[in-house]
Design a protein around this motif. Sequence first.
Motif, short mmCIF file in Angstrom:
data_model
loop_
_atom_site.label_atom_id
_atom_site.label_comp_id
_atom_site.label_asym_id
_atom_site.label_seq_id
_atom_site.Cartn_x
_atom_site.Cartn_y
_atom_site.Cartn_z
N LYS A 112 0.81 -1.22 0.00
CA LYS A 112 0.00 0.00 0.00
C LYS A 112 0.85 1.27 0.00
CE LYS A 112 -4.11 -1.90 2.27
NZ LYS A 112 -3.90 -3.30 2.14
N ASP A 113 2.11 1.15 0.44
CA ASP A 113 2.97 2.33 0.52
C ASP A 113 3.60 2.70 -0.82
OD1 ASP A 113 4.40 -0.09 0.66
OD2 ASP A 113 6.09 0.86 1.67
N ARG A 114 3.45 1.85 -1.85
CA ARG A 114 4.03 2.15 -3.16
C ARG A 114 3.00 2.85 -4.03
NH1 ARG A 114 8.82 -0.22 -4.59
NH2 ARG A 114 8.28 0.04 -6.76
N THR A 115 3.44 3.89 -4.74
CA THR A 115 2.54 4.62 -5.62
C THR A 115 2.78 4.21 -7.07
OG1 THR A 115 4.09 6.43 -6.02
CG2 THR A 115 2.64 6.62 -4.06
N GLN A 153 5.84 5.94 -8.33
CA GLN A 153 7.08 5.26 -7.90
C GLN A 153 7.34 4.04 -8.76
OE1 GLN A 153 6.88 3.71 -3.91
NE2 GLN A 153 9.09 3.33 -3.80
#
Length: 194
Positions: A46-49, A52
């Motif tokens: 969930k922390d990766r966009t 990114q």
Amino acid sequence: MSKSDVALSVRPLDVDTWPAFARLVEANNGVWGGCWCMGFHVKLGKDRTAAQNRDEKEQRVREGRTHAALVFADDECLGWCQFGSPEELPEVKSRRLYEKGLTSLPEWRITCFFTGKGLRGRGVADAALGGALAEIARLGGGTVEGYPEETDDRKVSGSFLHTGPMAAFENHGFTRTRPISPHRWVVTRTVNPA
């Protein structure tokens, strides 16, 4: 001549083909909501966009650390098949069952396929797989693994076939090695150097 009658060609993903690859990904919401075909390179959380993932994919292309056979109709990229070494693509689906039956790592993995919206049914996945195998031969060959989904006895949404349909792999000479989920198999084939 209709768009579906245009001959398909296959080219490797590199700095020259990156713009066509990026156009297709952008036209399809970053592929599966922003993966940018990074899901087998790194654990997607969930922390990766999506931004990114895009930046990291482009960096890998510039450094020659990602491989894909891109299928084109003229100058339009229609889809691809991603492949690479286990070091390049360490993430596999059904890891626990995969590792349980593992005796040795292959030289190459074929991890995912993508065909753009409205472009399915034109032989893109088959052309991409053939192109990936030709590129693997050019790069020295070796044992190749894939992880296709068995669809013979059921209807499956294309979004669940990102690891490819069994029939495509069997048409290209792969044999079933072992199951790793109720409908997914490890398939293998040896590719001779070109």
